[in-house]
Structure formats: structure tokens, C-alpha cells
Scaffold this motif. Structure first.
Motif, PDB file in Angstrom:
ATOM      1  N   VAL A 139      18.841  33.817   8.271  1.00 23.15           N
ATOM      2  CA  VAL A 139      20.260  34.147   8.431  1.00 23.15           C
ATOM      3  C   VAL A 139      20.423  35.669   8.382  1.00 23.15           C
ATOM      4  O   VAL A 139      19.800  36.337   7.565  1.00 23.15           O
ATOM      5  N   SER A 140      21.232  36.203   9.309  1.00 21.66           N
ATOM      6  CA  SER A 140      21.510  37.643   9.317  1.00 21.66           C
ATOM      7  C   SER A 140      22.968  37.879   9.696  1.00 21.66           C
ATOM      8  O   SER A 140      23.685  36.942  10.088  1.00 21.66           O
ATOM      9  N   ALA A 141      23.397  39.135   9.601  1.00 17.58           N
ATOM     10  CA  ALA A 141      24.763  39.503   9.935  1.00 17.58           C
ATOM     11  C   ALA A 141      25.079  39.077  11.367  1.00 17.58           C
ATOM     12  O   ALA A 141      24.186  39.045  12.225  1.00 17.58           O
ATOM     13  N   LYS A 142      26.319  38.728  11.633  1.00 16.91           N
ATOM     14  CA  LYS A 142      26.837  38.299  12.945  1.00 16.91           C
ATOM     15  C   LYS A 142      26.483  36.859  13.305  1.00 16.91           C
ATOM     16  O   LYS A 142      26.950  36.343  14.304  1.00 16.91           O
ATOM     17  N   ASP A 143      25.638  36.193  12.503  1.00 22.07           N
ATOM     18  CA  ASP A 143      25.341  34.782  12.783  1.00 22.07           C
ATOM     19  C   ASP A 143      26.603  33.938  12.610  1.00 22.07           C
ATOM     20  O   ASP A 143      27.409  34.198  11.719  1.00 22.07           O
ATOM     21  N   GLN A 144      26.729  32.926  13.444  1.00 18.85           N
ATOM     22  CA  GLN A 144      27.804  31.950  13.273  1.00 18.85           C
ATOM     23  C   GLN A 144      27.256  30.825  12.395  1.00 18.85           C
ATOM     24  O   GLN A 144      26.242  30.216  12.732  1.00 18.85           O
ATOM     25  N   ILE A 145      27.917  30.588  11.268  1.00 20.24           N
ATOM     26  CA  ILE A 145      27.392  29.568  10.352  1.00 20.24           C
ATOM     27  C   ILE A 145      28.434  28.473  10.072  1.00 20.24           C
ATOM     28  O   ILE A 145      29.639  28.695  10.216  1.00 20.24           O
ATOM     29  N   THR A 146      27.938  27.337   9.656  1.00 21.55           N
ATOM     30  CA  THR A 146      28.817  26.229   9.265  1.00 21.55           C
ATOM     31  C   THR A 146      28.437  25.773   7.864  1.00 21.55           C
ATOM     32  O   THR A 146      27.247  25.689   7.539  1.00 21.55           O
ATOM     33  N   GLN A 162      18.067  40.548   6.763  1.00 22.91           N
ATOM     34  CA  GLN A 162      18.079  39.106   6.962  1.00 22.91           C
ATOM     35  C   GLN A 162      17.500  38.395   5.758  1.00 22.91           C
ATOM     36  O   GLN A 162      16.846  39.011   4.915  1.00 22.91           O
ATOM     37  N   LEU A 163      17.776  37.098   5.660  1.00 21.56           N
ATOM     38  CA  LEU A 163      17.166  36.263   4.631  1.00 21.56           C
ATOM     39  C   LEU A 163      16.403  35.165   5.357  1.00 21.56           C
ATOM     40  O   LEU A 163      16.951  34.471   6.213  1.00 21.56           O
ATOM     41  N   GLN A 164      15.133  35.046   4.997  1.00 20.57           N
ATOM     42  CA  GLN A 164      14.273  34.069   5.666  1.00 20.57           C
ATOM     43  C   GLN A 164      13.959  32.905   4.749  1.00 20.57           C
ATOM     44  O   GLN A 164      14.064  33.053   3.530  1.00 20.57           O
TER      45      GLN A 164
END
Ligand code: GTP
Length: 603
Positions: free
Chosen positions: A225-232, A257-259
Motif C-alpha cells: 500500500v502506498s500514497a494515492k492508492d484507492q482502498i476499501t 510504501q508498506l509491504q
């Protein structure tokens, strides 16, 4: 950084076995802030926590550990250690279990002079349920009364953790810290998970920030997950765009980012903490993980109490304060409520009594409010004669016997650890609280009692009684079990022949008389004398089960008023009332806060 170099772990222990001290010592050893005086910036943050010596909010910390070089040529590698703190009270056991779900292993800390206690067992089972590697640590070996081998043996006997696995340590004296760090990297497995897979991250905590909205504490299980990702958020079914991600060192440090395998935070402009509950799963809006992380439970208050401002003018101030607290606490609920006796206030829901106390104390300290709190109640499930089922946590709404066919109440599974000398009296207490025994396990000179008990029965003075009859040696923990039938009645309290709705209590039929007696006696004691005698009564339906009288002022007090002059008389009486805070005028009678908690009084 490849996931193989990461270890995610937590420290679990019975209260006071030294969790915070060990965490500080580890921080110190790894060059992070660890001195006690910097503690407010690190693990325990709330002022209340420090005063009470308990941990309420969990905050993770990212540390780096470089192994020493050993003679055989091994060592020297650097690891990232994410230490996830867990709250130390049964009210927050769900949070504990989610924090543990973010880890691969735990340090299970046991005080060498106390041995295994109730929370040691409950916490160990939470770790086992989450398939975690358990590293047993026997702490406080510096104490003269320490019996490290004995404590290790107890862990083996009770939980089945081999005694030879134990690391002996003293968090206070700094003994065994290197061994603990080596055990963390050697025994706790690295996180697994595919960074290329669809995102799957578990929310294990969150807090509200005025600028960035809700900050989610997450453990990434799969994906990135990183900045600008669309998440739910899968359970809440809400979608957001990620603003920032990062790690804790402590404090929030922005990262790229977080992996998979990482522990960190995500800010996504979430305004309502109810949308971002602990236990929910974060995934990609477009690329979804097939299944959410199991075991999600929406935060659900189990203990309710009415909160009223002593000064009716403070209603709005109270509402604003409750709204502010709610921003940061999805487990807390409040709804407007009107009481005939107390006026406008709020029915508030909490995770348990400690949670209730914390919220009330914060309202009074941080928001400068004077409050009247009504006795805490659990949620009852009532079946009415017309077949309708409804849940109520407000005794004022509880129907009379002729209007219902049955009632159910919540039960808990309670475990108590105690020295065998006190088994008799403690069993007596549990019997008195309508408990039924499930098991009794002997463990050397100590005993674990497991009982099923109605939750309402331990809400009041149970813990204090347990401590006093066991001279402080018994410890307890519990979990919610579900609903069971109960023969419950509503006891109304009348002051000066008027029902005081806010004083009604629900009680088991067999205890109604004794409780009614206790409440009216206590009330008669705390209600100040008036110009006239004030009857206090307890009733079930139309039947009076107990009564007492608050005597009138003695004649000579009023004799100075020359009889008829009402206004002078009032003046004199008002003068005497001055300085008595937390009074509530009910009809013609002034009732102090203590009266509303008469049901809680132990004497
Ligand atoms: P909660 O945060 O309430 O769960 O408590 P805790 O488990 O974090 O305990 P904490 O670290 O606050 O320690 C409790 C008490 O034990 C404190 O007075 C510590 O100074 C003391 N203590 C902790 N470790 C040791 C130790 O190794 N030896 C001795 N003698 N005392 C210790």
C-alpha cells in the motif's frame, strides 16, 4: 527491506508483571528512547494510564536490532523489530487479540515471585488462538522472593509451554535483555506474505488526528500500500484514497510504501472512526483480496450508564465533550436520554467498567464538567407477552412482570487464580454471585477456578470483594459467553413517594429484597434532612419490599424562623445547603450523587 529481516512481536503479561519496564528496557538497549521520564512520548501516552499504571492504548514501535558477532562467525545481521504494545485490561481484550493478530510471536512475561496469574493464562490462550510463537520470559529474578524455576514449571503445567524454553530476566536490573532479543530473532518466525498479491491489511488500532483524519495502525498481510492508492475497508464497505503511509519509530514517520509483513500506519482522510474499526481489513478498491481477515467484531458496548450534568446549563457542553471523545473511540456510544428525575442527559455505552470510569474521569478533568452517573447496567433481552423481543440496557425501560414472558441476561466465563487457602471463601463469593463452577485446577499450592457467572453480578463490587477475601492474592479475568435465561425483576426506588426513574435497578428475584434494603438504607443515610420527613421505598411493581425514612430537621433548627415566614425559612435552609456539590433537586428533595450509586456501595 526484505520481509525476512522483520520480526513483529508483542509483550503480554498479567498486570504489574513488568511489561512496560521490559518494553522500555528493550527500547533503551536498541538506542530508542527508553528512560522512564521520556515514557509519555513512547509507549504509555495517556495521563490517566500513567496514574493508574495500566496501558490503555496500544502504540507500536519500530526498532532496529543488529546481532552481535559471535565467536563461531555468525551474527552481525540487522533486523527490524516491530514491538506492538497491547492494552492491559480485560475491557480491551478484543483490541489485544487484534494486536496479537498483527504479530508472529509474543514474549509471555511472568513475574518470578508471583507465578502464573489469571491474565497470564487468558493472554497466553489469545496468543495460541492466533498461532503465535510464544517466548516465555520469567521476569523479576532479582527479587529475593523470586522462584524462576517454579514459575517456568507453572507455565509448563498450566499452558504446556516447555520450562526449558524460558528466558530468565530482570527488566528492572537489565538482566537477560540480550537473551530476549536473540530469542526474538531466533524463535519468532519472519512474516510471510506476497508483496505482489492484492492488498490485505489488518487494522489493529486507530486514532483520530484533527488534520489528517483517522490514522489506521495496520499490519500488511499481503500486497503493498502506498500514497494515492484507492482502498476499501471491507467490513465497513467504505472506500478512500490513501494520503500517506509510514512507520513508527515512535511517532509517525512518513514512508513510501508498506509491504506484506510490515507494521505501519495509513492516513486516508477518514473522518469517522466508526468507518475504520479495529479488526477490519483494508484491501484495494479495484484489486480485492478474496476474503477479509477473519474474526471481525464491531466494537460493541456492553455496560451502560446515564450521564447527566449536575448543572442543567451544561447539557450542550457535555454533548460537545462526548462528541469529541467519540471521535477517538469507536467502542464508546452515547444517545440523548431524558430522565424525569435528572432532566436531559445521555445514555452512554462502554466496553466495561474501567472504560466507563476512564471516560467519566476525562469528561470531568479535561472538559471541566460535574456529572451525575447512574448505576451501570448490562443489556437485557426481554420477550414480551405479545412475542416481541427487545433489548434494553436501561432499567427505567424494563417492563413489569405481567408484560413479559422471559428475560435473558449476558453471562461471562470467569477465571480466578488464587492460593488454595482462600478457595472456600472465594467459592462462597462466586456462589453468592449466582456463579456455577466449570472447572477447578490445582497447580501446586494454587488453584484456578473457572465459573460461569451473570455479567451483572461482577459489575458492582466483585473485584474489591475478591481482593479483600483473598488478601489481595486472587486475580481474575473473563470473557463474554452469550445470553442465558434469568429470573430478573425491576426494583423501583421512590423518594417522597415519587418513583426516581434513574434509580431503578434490575436484579435477580432471589436478591431483590436484600438489594432493595441496601439501597433504601444507603439513600436514607446520604439524603440530607429536609423540613419534613422523607420516605424512601423500594418496590417491585406495586409491592413495597423495603422502606426507610430521612428524618426531618429537628424543630430547634427552624424555631429561629418564628414559624410562618417561609422566605426566611428558605434562606436559612439554602444557607445550609451551600457548598454541597453534586446535588440534584428532585421534586422538593435534594438528592446527592452518592444516592444514585447506592446500589454500588459495599457496606
Ligand atoms: P501494566 O502496564 O499495568 O500491564 O503493568 P506492567 O506489566 O507494564 O508493569 P510495569 O512495567 O509497570 O511494572 C510493574 C512494577 O514492577 C513496577 O513497579 C516495576 O518497577 C516493577 N518491575 C518491573 N520489572 C521488574 C524487575 O525485573 N524486577 C523488579 N524487582 N521489579 C520490576
Amino acid at each position: 527491506r526484505p520481509p525476512a529481516a522483520t520480526r513483529n512481536f508483542s509483550i503480554i503479561a498479567h498486570v504489574d508483571h513488568g511489561k512496560s519496564t521490559l518494553a522500555d528496557r528493550i527500547l533503551e538497549r536498541l538506542g530508542a528512547m527508553g528512560e522512564r521520564d521520556k515514557r509519555d512520548q513512547t509507549l504509555d501516552t495517556l495521563e490517566l494510564e500513567r496514574e493508574r499504571g495500566i496501558t490503555i492504548k496500544s502504540t507500536p514501535i519500530r526498532l532496529e536490532y543488529t546481532r552481535p558477532l559471535f565467536e563461531d562467525g555468525t551474527g552481525g545481521e540487522t533486523y527490524v523489530l516491530n514491538l506492538i504494545d497491547t492494552p492491559g485490561h480485560v475491557d480491551f481484550n478484543y483490541e489485544v487479540s487484534r494486536s496479537l493478530a498483527a504479530c508472529e510471536g509474543v514474549l509471555l512475561l511472568v513475574d518470578a515471585s508471583q507465578g502464573v496469574e489469571a491474565q497470564t493464562i487468558v493472554n497466553a490462550y489469545l496468543a495460541i488462538d492466533n498461532n503465535l510463537e510464544i517466548v516465555p520470559v520469567i521476569n523479576k529474578i532479582d527479587l529475593p522472593a523470586a522462584d524462576p524455576e517454579g514459575a517456568a514449571k507453572e507455565l509448563e503445567d498450566v499452558i504446556g509451554i516447555p520450562a526449558e524454553d524460558a528466558v530468565f530476566a530482570s527488566a528492572k536490573a537489565g538482566i537477560g535483555i540480550d537473551e530476549i532479543l536473540e530469542a526474538v530473532v531466533a524463535r519468532i518466525p519472519p512474516p510471510s506474505g506476497d508483496p505482489e498479491a492484492p492488498l490485505k491489511a489488518l487494522i489493529f488500532d486507530s486514532f483520530y488526528d484533527a488534520y489528517q483524519g483517522v490514522i489506521l495502525f495496520v499490519r500488511v498481510l499481503e500486497g503493498t500500500v502506498s500514497a494515492k492508492d484507492q482502498i476499501t475497508l471491507m467490513n465497513a464497505d467504505r472506500s478512500f484514497e490513501v494520503d500517506k503511509v509510514g512507520t513508527f519509530t515512535p511517532g509517525l514517520v512518513v514512508g513510501e510504501q508498506l509491504q506484506a509483513g510490515a507494521v505501519g500506519w495509513v492516513a486516508a482522510g477518514i473522518k469517522d472512526i466508526a468507518d475504520a474499526q479495529v479488526g477490519d481489513t483494508l484491501t484495494g478498491r479495484e484489486r480485492k483480496t478474496p476474503e477479509a481477515f477473519p474474526g471481525f467484531k464491531p466494537a460493541q458496548p456492553v455496560v451502560f450508564s446515564g450521564l447527566y450534568p449536575t448543572d442543567t446549563e451544561d447539557y450542550r457542553k457535555l454533548r460537545d465533550a462526548l462528541e469529541k471523545l467519540k471521535l477517538n473511540d469507536a467502542a464508546f456510544s452515547f444517545d440523548p436520554e431524558t430522565s424525569e428525575a435528572l432532566g436531559f442527559g445521555f445514555r452512554c455505552g462502554f466496553l466495561g467498567l474501567l472504560h466507563a470510569e476512564i471516560i467519566q474521569e476525562r469528561l470531568e478533568r479535561e472538559y471541566d464538567l460535574d456529572l451525575i452517573a447512574t448505576a451501570p447496567a448490562v443489556v437485557y433481552r426481554v420477550t414480551l407477552t405479545n412475542g416481541d423481543v427487545f433489548e434494553t440496557q436501561n432499567p427505567a425501560e424494563f417492563p413489569t412482570r405481567d408484560r413479559m414472558t422471559s428475560v435473558e441476561e449476558p453471562y461471562i466465563k470467569l477465571s480466578v487464580m488464587l492460593p488454595e487457602d482462600y478457595v472456600g471463601p472465594v467459592m462462597g463469593l462466586l456462589q453468592e454471585r449466582r456463579g456455577s463452577m466449570v472447572t477447578m485446577n490445582y497447580l501446586g499450592k494454587r488453584v484456578e477456578l473457572v465459573y460461569e457467572v451473570p455479567f451483572a453480578e461482577i459489575l458492582y463490587d466483585f473485584h474489591d470483594r475478591l481482593k479483600s477475601i483473598s488478601r489481595g492474592y486472587a486475580s481474575m479475568d473473563y470473557e463474554q459467553l452469550g445470553y442465558r435465561d434469568g429470573d430478573l425483576r425491576k426494583v423501583d426506588i421512590l423518594v417522597n413517594n415519587e418513583i426516581i426513574d434513574a434509580l431503578a435497578v434490575i436484579v435477580h428475584e432471589t436478591k431483590a429484597y436484600a438489594l432493595g434494603r441496601k439501597i433504601v438504607d444507603k439513600m436514607a443515610e446520604v439524603i440530607p434532612r429536609q423540613m419534613f420527613p422523607v420516605p424512601v421505598q423500594a418496590t417491585i411493581g406495586a409491592k413495597i419490599i423495603a422502606r426507610a425514612t430521612v428524618k426531618a430537621y429537628r424543630k430547634d433548627v427552624l424555631a429561629k424562623c418564628y414559624g410562618g415566614d417561609i422566605s426566611r425559612k428558605k434562606k436559612l435552609l439554602n444557607k445550609q445547603k451551600k457548598g454541597r456539590a453534586r446535588m440534584k433537586q428532585i421534586g422538593t428533595v435534594e438528592v446527592p450523587q452518592e444516592a444514585f450509586l447506592a446500589v454500588l456501595s459495599t457496606d
